[in-house]
Design an enzyme around this catalytic site. Structure first.
Site, PDB file in Angstrom:
ATOM      1  N   HIS A  26      -2.933  -1.169  -5.276  1.00  0.00           N
ATOM      2  CA  HIS A  26      -2.920  -0.170  -4.206  1.00  0.00           C
ATOM      3  C   HIS A  26      -1.803   0.854  -4.424  1.00  0.00           C
ATOM      4  O   HIS A  26      -0.801   0.887  -3.731  1.00  0.00           O
ATOM      5  CB  HIS A  26      -2.794  -0.812  -2.836  1.00  0.00           C
ATOM      6  CG  HIS A  26      -3.368   0.087  -1.781  1.00  0.00           C
ATOM      7  ND1 HIS A  26      -4.448  -0.251  -1.011  1.00  0.00           N
ATOM      8  CD2 HIS A  26      -3.042   1.348  -1.404  1.00  0.00           C
ATOM      9  CE1 HIS A  26      -4.750   0.748  -0.191  1.00  0.00           C
ATOM     10  NE2 HIS A  26      -3.898   1.741  -0.436  1.00  0.00           N
ATOM     11  N   ARG A  51       4.872  -8.327  -0.720  1.00  0.00           N
ATOM     12  CA  ARG A  51       4.482  -7.213  -1.579  1.00  0.00           C
ATOM     13  C   ARG A  51       5.491  -6.073  -1.428  1.00  0.00           C
ATOM     14  O   ARG A  51       5.710  -5.573  -0.328  1.00  0.00           O
ATOM     15  CB  ARG A  51       3.079  -6.736  -1.236  1.00  0.00           C
ATOM     16  CG  ARG A  51       1.997  -7.778  -1.509  1.00  0.00           C
ATOM     17  CD  ARG A  51       0.630  -7.304  -1.065  1.00  0.00           C
ATOM     18  NE  ARG A  51       0.575  -7.130   0.383  1.00  0.00           N
ATOM     19  CZ  ARG A  51      -0.486  -6.668   1.027  1.00  0.00           C
ATOM     20  NH1 ARG A  51      -1.576  -6.311   0.367  1.00  0.00           N
ATOM     21  NH2 ARG A  51      -0.465  -6.566   2.345  1.00  0.00           N
ATOM     22  N   ASP A 107       0.813  -1.220   0.000  1.00  0.00           N
ATOM     23  CA  ASP A 107       0.000   0.000   0.000  1.00  0.00           C
ATOM     24  C   ASP A 107       0.848   1.273   0.000  1.00  0.00           C
ATOM     25  O   ASP A 107       0.679   2.161   0.856  1.00  0.00           O
ATOM     26  CB  ASP A 107      -0.940   0.022   1.211  1.00  0.00           C
ATOM     27  CG  ASP A 107      -1.660  -1.289   1.440  1.00  0.00           C
ATOM     28  OD1 ASP A 107      -1.973  -1.956   0.438  1.00  0.00           O
ATOM     29  OD2 ASP A 107      -1.904  -1.642   2.609  1.00  0.00           O
ATOM     30  N   GLU A 119     -11.228  -1.446  -3.616  1.00  0.00           N
ATOM     31  CA  GLU A 119     -10.569  -0.758  -2.511  1.00  0.00           C
ATOM     32  C   GLU A 119      -9.462   0.146  -3.033  1.00  0.00           C
ATOM     33  O   GLU A 119      -9.247   0.273  -4.237  1.00  0.00           O
ATOM     34  CB  GLU A 119     -10.009  -1.767  -1.505  1.00  0.00           C
ATOM     35  CG  GLU A 119      -8.900  -2.640  -2.041  1.00  0.00           C
ATOM     36  CD  GLU A 119      -8.412  -3.682  -1.033  1.00  0.00           C
ATOM     37  OE1 GLU A 119      -9.041  -3.831   0.028  1.00  0.00           O
ATOM     38  OE2 GLU A 119      -7.397  -4.356  -1.323  1.00  0.00           O
TER      39      GLU A 119
END
Length: 349
Positions: free
Chosen positions: A286, A316, A47, A221
């Site tokens: 994201h 990630r 993120d 999202e």
């Protein structure tokens, strides 16, 4: 991002996964030169978020248990940036866990961090706001402004970001339609100040296409705002982060349209950024956006896994690449660049 890493601090998740299987092989990364860099920018960083103020870039990502800001003059040198822990809820007598998707914004002459956390009640996560009046967000005191929610409709919510349009300010987020729901939808509501919502929320998008419904639950999202010419875009993440098919979708509106009207927005029927298995980029998403130091280039920063099946955890890593614009004014992100590829540094670095 509603999976194991959404339930455990990332450090604990990493330990759990390590007990289940051997550590995955690390991607081969070529050494950078004076004029190039390589992805990933950091070994881990779900993120990712970037904001530029003056000649300085401030970067944040999900750590799981606190809020950390990295400060750098050059995005290509993020790996060596000074890192500062600016907020730990437990030390501030705030009971929270599983802190996700922090974003740093400069509004009305002050800094604000929007982050999602589980307050250990109320059907899970909510969005919270911190305020700092210091010119440098890595210094000074952060004041807890509390939870930001629609009056009378305080439901599960994550991934808050800010849209400014027509002289008004709006919060965008991913949330649930009703309590105990599973499907994640995108919502918008007007703000009266950086920590207060007014009026009703409006649903802008739900997972309707097959590429938005990979994994369980179905997810929209990580909404992010991108403006270009006479258009406003919301680039969002679709499908569950546990799948390799986590991808980016696109909503488009006029730059003068009322963003609270669903009819102002057009949703792309196909994703605009998808996995690149040959390039070790699974589940890209994201994201955030920034411009090069000289202001001539547009860049996207996003996270992706280097191997298949790695899901929502610490594997990630943040990557960035330059993008262009199509003839109709929409963004063209291309394909995730392969890990280890030497890329020109952002112009002006």
């Amino acid at each position: 991002m509603f999976a194991l890493s959404r339930l455990l601090p990332l450090s604990l998740l990493a330990l759990t996964l390590a007990c289940q299987k051997s550590a995955p092989a690390q991607p081969t990364v070529a050494p950078p030169t004076n004029t190039t860099f390589t992805n990933p920018l950091l070994p881990a960083g779900p993120d990712p978020w970037v904001i530029r103020r003056g000649d300085t870039y401030y970067y944040m990502h999900t750590t799981g248990n606190n809020l950390v800001i990295r400060k750098t003059a050059k995005m290509s040198e993020l790996g060596s940036a000074v890192s500062t822990v600016v907020w730990t809820p437990q030390q501030a007598s705030v009971t929270q866990r599983d802190i996700w998707a922090p974003e740093l914004h400069f509004l009305d002459g002050k800094w604000y961090i929007y982050y999602s956390a589980d307050p250990l009640c109320c059907d899970g996560h909510r969005i919270n706001v911190l305020e700092n009046a210091n010119a440098d967000p890595t210094t000074g005191a952060w004041v807890d402004k509390g939870r930001i929610a629609v009056p009378g409709n305080d439901l599960w919510a994550i991934d808050g970001t800010v849209l400014e349009q027509n002289g008004k300010r709006y919060l965008l987020w991913s949330g649930h339609e009703v309590a105990n729901s599973q499907v994640q939808r995108l919502y918008i509501a007007e703000m009266s100040n950086p920590w207060t919502l007014i009026g009703p929320r409006v649903e802008l998008s739900s997972p309707q296409y097959s590429w938005e419904r990979n994994g369980s639950p179905a997810v929209n999202e990580g909404p992010e705002v991108l403006k270009h010419g006479d258009k406003t875009f919301i680039v969002y993440s679709a499908s569950h982060c546990s799948t390799d098919d986590y991808a980016l979708g696109l909503l488009t509106a006029s730059a003068t349209a009322d963003p609270l009207k669903l009819t102002s927005w057009t949703k792309s029927a196909t994703p605009v950024f998808v996995k690149n298995p040959a390039g070790q980029a699974y589940g890209p998403g994201h994201n955030a956006f920034f411009q090069s130091k000289d202001g001539t280039e547009d860049w996207i920063i996003y996270h992706a896994n280097p191997q298949t099946g790695q899901g929502c955890g610490d594997n990630r890593s943040p990557r960035m690449q330059k993008f262009t614009w199509n003839a109709d004014g929409t963004p063209n992100f291309g394909s995730p660049v392969a890990v280890g590829t030497a890329l020109p540094k952002p112009a002006g670095e």
